[in-house]
Design a protein around this motif. Structure first.
Motif, PDB file in Angstrom:
ATOM      1  N   THR A 221       0.844  -1.192   0.000  1.00 49.30           N
ATOM      2  CA  THR A 221       0.000   0.000   0.000  1.00 49.30           C
ATOM      3  C   THR A 221       0.884   1.249   0.000  1.00 49.30           C
ATOM      4  O   THR A 221       2.070   1.194   0.340  1.00 49.30           O
ATOM      5  N   TYR A 222       0.290   2.370  -0.388  1.00 46.12           N
ATOM      6  CA  TYR A 222       1.043   3.625  -0.404  1.00 46.12           C
ATOM      7  C   TYR A 222       0.155   4.776   0.061  1.00 46.12           C
ATOM      8  O   TYR A 222      -1.083   4.676   0.078  1.00 46.12           O
ATOM      9  N   ALA A 223       0.801   5.884   0.389  1.00 45.72           N
ATOM     10  CA  ALA A 223       0.103   7.143   0.675  1.00 45.72           C
ATOM     11  C   ALA A 223       0.952   8.276   0.108  1.00 45.72           C
ATOM     12  O   ALA A 223       2.165   8.336   0.367  1.00 45.72           O
ATOM     13  N   TRP A 224       0.331   9.141  -0.695  1.00 52.04           N
ATOM     14  CA  TRP A 224       1.040  10.297  -1.263  1.00 52.04           C
ATOM     15  C   TRP A 224       0.405  11.550  -0.669  1.00 52.04           C
ATOM     16  O   TRP A 224      -0.715  11.907  -0.995  1.00 52.04           O
ATOM     17  N   TYR A 225       1.165  12.195   0.226  1.00 50.60           N
ATOM     18  CA  TYR A 225       0.702  13.419   0.875  1.00 50.60           C
ATOM     19  C   TYR A 225       1.111  14.620   0.019  1.00 50.60           C
ATOM     20  O   TYR A 225       2.197  14.649  -0.558  1.00 50.60           O
ATOM     21  N   MET A 226       0.247  15.634   0.001  1.00 53.58           N
ATOM     22  CA  MET A 226       0.502  16.785  -0.849  1.00 53.58           C
ATOM     23  C   MET A 226       1.626  17.668  -0.323  1.00 53.58           C
ATOM     24  O   MET A 226       2.191  18.479  -1.057  1.00 53.58           O
ATOM     25  N   ASP A 227       1.960  17.547   0.977  1.00 54.91           N
ATOM     26  CA  ASP A 227       3.086  18.304   1.522  1.00 54.91           C
ATOM     27  C   ASP A 227       3.751  17.488   2.621  1.00 54.91           C
ATOM     28  O   ASP A 227       3.249  16.442   3.049  1.00 54.91           O
ATOM     29  N   GLU A 228       4.881  17.980   3.105  1.00 52.83           N
ATOM     30  CA  GLU A 228       5.686  17.227   4.055  1.00 52.83           C
ATOM     31  C   GLU A 228       5.034  17.094   5.431  1.00 52.83           C
ATOM     32  O   GLU A 228       5.502  16.317   6.270  1.00 52.83           O
ATOM     33  N   SER A 229       3.962  17.826   5.682  1.00 59.61           N
ATOM     34  CA  SER A 229       3.273  17.720   6.965  1.00 59.61           C
ATOM     35  C   SER A 229       2.500  16.416   7.091  1.00 59.61           C
ATOM     36  O   SER A 229       2.044  16.061   8.176  1.00 59.61           O
ATOM     37  N   LYS A 230       2.333  15.707   5.973  1.00 56.31           N
ATOM     38  CA  LYS A 230       1.586  14.444   5.935  1.00 56.31           C
ATOM     39  C   LYS A 230       0.147  14.619   6.437  1.00 56.31           C
ATOM     40  O   LYS A 230      -0.381  13.780   7.160  1.00 56.31           O
ATOM     41  N   ASP A 231      -0.445  15.707   6.024  1.00 53.18           N
ATOM     42  CA  ASP A 231      -1.829  15.999   6.391  1.00 53.18           C
ATOM     43  C   ASP A 231      -2.749  15.083   5.594  1.00 53.18           C
ATOM     44  O   ASP A 231      -2.788  15.141   4.360  1.00 53.18           O
ATOM     45  N   GLU A 232      -3.496  14.231   6.284  1.00 54.11           N
ATOM     46  CA  GLU A 232      -4.367  13.267   5.613  1.00 54.11           C
ATOM     47  C   GLU A 232      -5.582  13.918   4.942  1.00 54.11           C
ATOM     48  O   GLU A 232      -6.329  13.239   4.239  1.00 54.11           O
ATOM     49  N   LYS A 233      -5.762  15.212   5.151  1.00 55.91           N
ATOM     50  CA  LYS A 233      -6.861  15.913   4.477  1.00 55.91           C
ATOM     51  C   LYS A 233      -6.527  16.197   3.014  1.00 55.91           C
ATOM     52  O   LYS A 233      -7.418  16.518   2.224  1.00 55.91           O
ATOM     53  N   ASN A 234      -5.254  16.085   2.668  1.00 53.50           N
ATOM     54  CA  ASN A 234      -4.818  16.333   1.292  1.00 53.50           C
ATOM     55  C   ASN A 234      -3.828  15.250   0.887  1.00 53.50           C
ATOM     56  O   ASN A 234      -2.615  15.385   1.084  1.00 53.50           O
ATOM     57  N   MET A 235      -4.356  14.194   0.325  1.00 51.84           N
ATOM     58  CA  MET A 235      -3.499  13.060  -0.062  1.00 51.84           C
ATOM     59  C   MET A 235      -4.324  12.062  -0.868  1.00 51.84           C
ATOM     60  O   MET A 235      -5.544  12.159  -0.938  1.00 51.84           O
ATOM     61  N   HIS A 236      -3.634  11.133  -1.516  1.00 50.90           N
ATOM     62  CA  HIS A 236      -4.327   9.984  -2.099  1.00 50.90           C
ATOM     63  C   HIS A 236      -3.565   8.731  -1.701  1.00 50.90           C
ATOM     64  O   HIS A 236      -2.361   8.761  -1.411  1.00 50.90           O
ATOM     65  N   LYS A 237      -4.295   7.624  -1.643  1.00 51.72           N
ATOM     66  CA  LYS A 237      -3.691   6.378  -1.203  1.00 51.72           C
ATOM     67  C   LYS A 237      -4.297   5.210  -1.955  1.00 51.72           C
ATOM     68  O   LYS A 237      -5.363   5.325  -2.560  1.00 51.72           O
ATOM     69  N   GLY A 238      -3.598   4.087  -1.925  1.00 49.56           N
ATOM     70  CA  GLY A 238      -4.059   2.899  -2.632  1.00 49.56           C
ATOM     71  C   GLY A 238      -2.999   1.820  -2.553  1.00 49.56           C
ATOM     72  O   GLY A 238      -2.353   1.647  -1.519  1.00 49.56           O
ATOM     73  N   THR A 239      -2.790   1.111  -3.659  1.00 52.61           N
ATOM     74  CA  THR A 239      -1.780   0.061  -3.721  1.00 52.61           C
ATOM     75  C   THR A 239      -0.756   0.404  -4.805  1.00 52.61           C
ATOM     76  O   THR A 239      -0.984   1.297  -5.630  1.00 52.61           O
ATOM     77  N   TYR A 240       0.358  -0.322  -4.792  1.00 52.37           N
ATOM     78  CA  TYR A 240       1.395  -0.069  -5.786  1.00 52.37           C
ATOM     79  C   TYR A 240       2.087  -1.372  -6.150  1.00 52.37           C
ATOM     80  O   TYR A 240       1.946  -2.398  -5.471  1.00 52.37           O
ATOM     81  N   ALA A 241       2.846  -1.338  -7.237  1.00 50.01           N
ATOM     82  CA  ALA A 241       3.683  -2.457  -7.650  1.00 50.01           C
ATOM     83  C   ALA A 241       4.913  -1.888  -8.347  1.00 50.01           C
ATOM     84  O   ALA A 241       4.959  -0.689  -8.664  1.00 50.01           O
ATOM     85  N   GLY A 242       5.889  -2.739  -8.597  1.00 53.04           N
ATOM     86  CA  GLY A 242       7.102  -2.255  -9.241  1.00 53.04           C
ATOM     87  C   GLY A 242       7.814  -3.365  -9.986  1.00 53.04           C
ATOM     88  O   GLY A 242       7.511  -4.549  -9.833  1.00 53.04           O
ATOM     89  N   ASP A 243       8.779  -2.967 -10.789  1.00 54.47           N
ATOM     90  CA  ASP A 243       9.586  -3.911 -11.553  1.00 54.47           C
ATOM     91  C   ASP A 243      10.999  -3.349 -11.661  1.00 54.47           C
ATOM     92  O   ASP A 243      11.192  -2.122 -11.634  1.00 54.47           O
ATOM     93  N   VAL A 244      11.982  -4.240 -11.795  1.00 48.98           N
ATOM     94  CA  VAL A 244      13.377  -3.804 -11.868  1.00 48.98           C
ATOM     95  C   VAL A 244      13.891  -3.762 -13.301  1.00 48.98           C
ATOM     96  O   VAL A 244      15.050  -3.424 -13.544  1.00 48.98           O
ATOM     97  N   SER A 245      13.042  -4.104 -14.254  1.00 48.82           N
ATOM     98  CA  SER A 245      13.414  -3.977 -15.663  1.00 48.82           C
ATOM     99  C   SER A 245      12.155  -3.682 -16.469  1.00 48.82           C
ATOM    100  O   SER A 245      11.057  -4.114 -16.121  1.00 48.82           O
ATOM    101  N   ASN A 246      12.313  -2.911 -17.524  1.00 45.81           N
ATOM    102  CA  ASN A 246      11.191  -2.587 -18.383  1.00 45.81           C
ATOM    103  C   ASN A 246      11.751  -2.178 -19.749  1.00 45.81           C
ATOM    104  O   ASN A 246      12.350  -1.108 -19.887  1.00 45.81           O
TER     105      ASN A 246
END
Length: 310
Positions: A221-246
């Motif tokens: 899971t992830y959370a992307w806060y709009m500023d460094e204060s990590k204010d949950e009133k301004n953010m989006h969250k969900g799931t993520y994945a990644g790869d080491v080659s593309n």
């Protein structure tokens, strides 16, 4: 029939059809669809078909396999009255999400006269796998047509099933189409090894400067806060994945990391909403900058980010 052929072509275009590997064909005999037998009665005359990592059962007294409309990445079955069932698959450059696939399909189908959504995309479970079902209508040459489509995405693989019929026969043939759709068994390969390698780099808290603060958890899971204060009133969250080659992004293992975010909820000033897209793709260069930051780019908007691990 011409309008239905055209619609199947549009579905294929939406998936880009990069090939999904190992097409089975209408007479393929595997074990993948064994559990799908329960969708039918004991008196049905069933055959098995396979496309890539998808296996289905169909009643050949109802549906006729139409080889002329097929390819390495698509199959088609027709009824006597012209109703059509189409299957498509592809392996794409980036991870897939059914809602993103539907958005692309909607943009393409909007060119049809009378295009109108009948039912919004809804998740449905088929043989233990999640698909999204979407129903719309359109006109061509004055004939009203209805399309019921299902979309499936797993890592780089995309699949669709499409039932398309004239409006006057849509309800009469729908049940037979759903029998086939509900029999679909998937065996798409995972990408677990590369995802785990990517997670070793990605998991943690990242300072994105003016673009906020991205936290990637080890549970996917992830959370992307709009500023460094990590204010949950301004953010989006969900799931993520990644790869080491593309290959499409032009890097191999050790040179970069592919990151894809699947946002589930957005908060703006505390108000809950949705992001503009069902997924966001990023490429991260592993060439560290003098200040210790890594460069990340959104592959769609080309927005650049300097990301520093905390």
């Amino acid at each position: 029939m011409k309008k239905i052929r055209r619609t199947i072509t549009m579905c294929a275009m939406a998936l880009l059809l990069a090939g999904c590997g190992g097409q089975g064909g209408a007479e393929k005999n595997t074990d993948n669809a064994a559990s799908a037998q329960t969708q039918y009665g004991t008196g049905d005359t069933l055959k098995q078909a396979g496309l890539g990592a998808m296996a289905i059962l169909y009643d050949d007294s109802v549906w006729t396999y139409d080889e002329t409309q097929g390819s390495d990445s698509s199959m088609a079955f027709t009824m006597e009255d012209g109703s059509l069932l189409g299957l498509s698959c592809s392996k794409e450059s980036f991870y897939q999400h059914p809602l993103d696939m539907i958005q692309i399909s909607s943009q393409l189908n909007a060119a049809y006269e009378g295009f109108e959504e009948i039912e919004a995309p809804t998740p449905v479970t088929v043989q233990g796998e999640e698909w999204y079902e979407w129903i719309y209508q359109y006109e061509e040459n004055g004939v009203e047509t209805v399309a019921l489509q299902r979309f499936y995405g797993k890592n780089y693989y995309a699949y669709t099933m499409s039932y398309i019929a004239e409006k006057q026969t849509y309800e009469a043939d729908k049940n037979e189409a759903l029998k086939v759709m509900n029999s679909a068994v998937m065996s798409v390969p995972d990408n677990d090894e590369n995802e785990q390698k990517a997670a070793k780099f990605l998991v943690g808290e990242w300072d994105l400067g003016e673009s906020g603060y991205l936290v990637l958890h080890d549970d996917g899971t992830y959370a992307w806060y709009m500023d460094e204060s990590k204010d949950e009133k301004n953010m989006h969250k969900g799931t993520y994945a990644g790869d080491v080659s593309n290959e499409s992004l032009g890097f191999t293992e050790g040179e970069g990391v592919y990151l894809v975010l699947f946002p589930e909820v957005l908060y703006m000033d505390g108000e809950e909403g949705k992001t503009a897209s069902a997924k966001y793709d990023y490429a991260i260069s592993l060439e560290q900058q003098a200040n210790g930051a890594y460069q990340m780019i959104n592959t769609t908007t080309f927005a650049m980010y300097d990301m520093t691990k905390q």
